[in-house]
Design a protein around this motif. Structure first.
Motif, PDB file in Angstrom:
ATOM      1  N   SER A 125      -9.970   3.843  10.243  1.00 57.17           N
ATOM      2  CA  SER A 125     -10.497   2.835   9.331  1.00 57.17           C
ATOM      3  C   SER A 125      -9.337   2.094   8.671  1.00 57.17           C
ATOM      4  O   SER A 125      -8.357   2.695   8.255  1.00 57.17           O
ATOM      5  N   THR A 126      -9.461   0.784   8.553  1.00 53.07           N
ATOM      6  CA  THR A 126      -8.389  -0.017   7.976  1.00 53.07           C
ATOM      7  C   THR A 126      -8.150   0.342   6.515  1.00 53.07           C
ATOM      8  O   THR A 126      -7.014   0.388   6.061  1.00 53.07           O
ATOM      9  N   GLY A 127      -9.190   0.623   5.777  1.00 55.85           N
ATOM     10  CA  GLY A 127      -9.050   0.930   4.363  1.00 55.85           C
ATOM     11  C   GLY A 127      -8.389   2.269   4.095  1.00 55.85           C
ATOM     12  O   GLY A 127      -7.685   2.435   3.098  1.00 55.85           O
ATOM     13  N   SER A 128      -8.608   3.238   4.964  1.00 57.95           N
ATOM     14  CA  SER A 128      -8.053   4.570   4.737  1.00 57.95           C
ATOM     15  C   SER A 128      -6.820   4.858   5.588  1.00 57.95           C
ATOM     16  O   SER A 128      -6.297   5.971   5.546  1.00 57.95           O
ATOM     17  N   ARG A 129      -6.354   3.879   6.337  1.00 58.55           N
ATOM     18  CA  ARG A 129      -5.202   4.089   7.221  1.00 58.55           C
ATOM     19  C   ARG A 129      -3.948   4.543   6.479  1.00 58.55           C
ATOM     20  O   ARG A 129      -3.254   5.452   6.952  1.00 58.55           O
TER      21      ARG A 129
ATOM     22  N   TRP B 239      -3.716   6.339   3.797  1.00 55.32           N
ATOM     23  CA  TRP B 239      -3.901   7.746   3.424  1.00 55.32           C
ATOM     24  C   TRP B 239      -3.717   8.652   4.642  1.00 55.32           C
ATOM     25  O   TRP B 239      -3.074   9.702   4.554  1.00 55.32           O
ATOM     26  N   GLY B 240      -4.283   8.265   5.781  1.00 55.32           N
ATOM     27  CA  GLY B 240      -4.127   9.068   6.991  1.00 55.32           C
ATOM     28  C   GLY B 240      -2.682   9.148   7.446  1.00 55.32           C
ATOM     29  O   GLY B 240      -2.198  10.213   7.833  1.00 55.32           O
TER      30      GLY B 240
ATOM     31  N   ARG C 183       0.832  -1.204   0.000  1.00 54.15           N
ATOM     32  CA  ARG C 183       0.000   0.000   0.000  1.00 54.15           C
ATOM     33  C   ARG C 183       0.864   1.251   0.000  1.00 54.15           C
ATOM     34  O   ARG C 183       0.453   2.306   0.446  1.00 54.15           O
TER      35      ARG C 183
ATOM     36  N   GLU D  21      -0.435   4.411  -1.814  1.00 59.92           N
ATOM     37  CA  GLU D  21      -1.440   5.169  -1.073  1.00 59.92           C
ATOM     38  C   GLU D  21      -0.780   6.055  -0.016  1.00 59.92           C
ATOM     39  O   GLU D  21      -1.201   7.196   0.196  1.00 59.92           O
TER      40      GLU D  21
ATOM     41  N   GLY E 284      -0.808  10.113   0.071  1.00 59.02           N
ATOM     42  CA  GLY E 284      -1.157  10.866   1.271  1.00 59.02           C
ATOM     43  C   GLY E 284      -0.083  11.861   1.661  1.00 59.02           C
ATOM     44  O   GLY E 284      -0.391  12.964   2.132  1.00 59.02           O
TER      45      GLY E 284
ATOM     46  N   LEU F 144      -8.615   9.617   9.549  1.00 58.27           N
ATOM     47  CA  LEU F 144      -8.475   8.544   8.565  1.00 58.27           C
ATOM     48  C   LEU F 144      -7.746   7.332   9.118  1.00 58.27           C
ATOM     49  O   LEU F 144      -7.816   6.242   8.536  1.00 58.27           O
TER      50      LEU F 144
END
Length: 114
Positions: A78-82, A84-85, A25, A28, A32, A75
């Motif tokens: 959430s596991t999906g947006s981690r 990006w955060g 990832r 991503e 970010g 962000l």
């Protein structure tokens, strides 16, 4: 008593292969970092532009200073947006260091000319 079978199991009876490893990832996180770095500079400038039109607009300007890290921290939950955060927080921190270092360099260069 029966003896356990010896040799390889017959065709078609091998265990299923293991699950595939998760894909990286990194892109991503890098996205970010770019978004966080740009937002760390543009959001306070936009907040300052908006605050200049109000009598007591500095509260909004100071709120815009913490808006980017608050979004990054939000962000992370959430596991999906981690990723990006995490990237936004890294970009925000790097932008603060770069901009702060630039300000120190400018102030130091003005000290000799005054």
């Amino acid at each position: 008593m029966t003896q356990p079978p010896t040799g390889p199991p017959p065709w078609g009876h091998y265990p299923p292969p293991g699950s595939q490893p998760p894909r990286g990832r990194g892109w991503e996180i890098f996205g970010g970092v770019v978004v966080g770095g740009i937002a760390a500079i543009l959001v306070p400038l936009l907040g300052l532009a908006i605050a200049s039109g109000f009598d007591n607009g500095f509260v909004g300007f100071f709120a815009s200073l913490v808006l980017v890290p608050i979004v990054g921290i939000g962000l992370l939950f959430s596991t999906g947006s981690r990723p990006w955060g995490l990237g936004i927080l890294i970009g925000w921190a790097v932008a603060l260091i770069v901009v702060g270092g630039s300000c120190v360099a400018i102030i130091a260069s003005l000290n000799g000319s005054l």
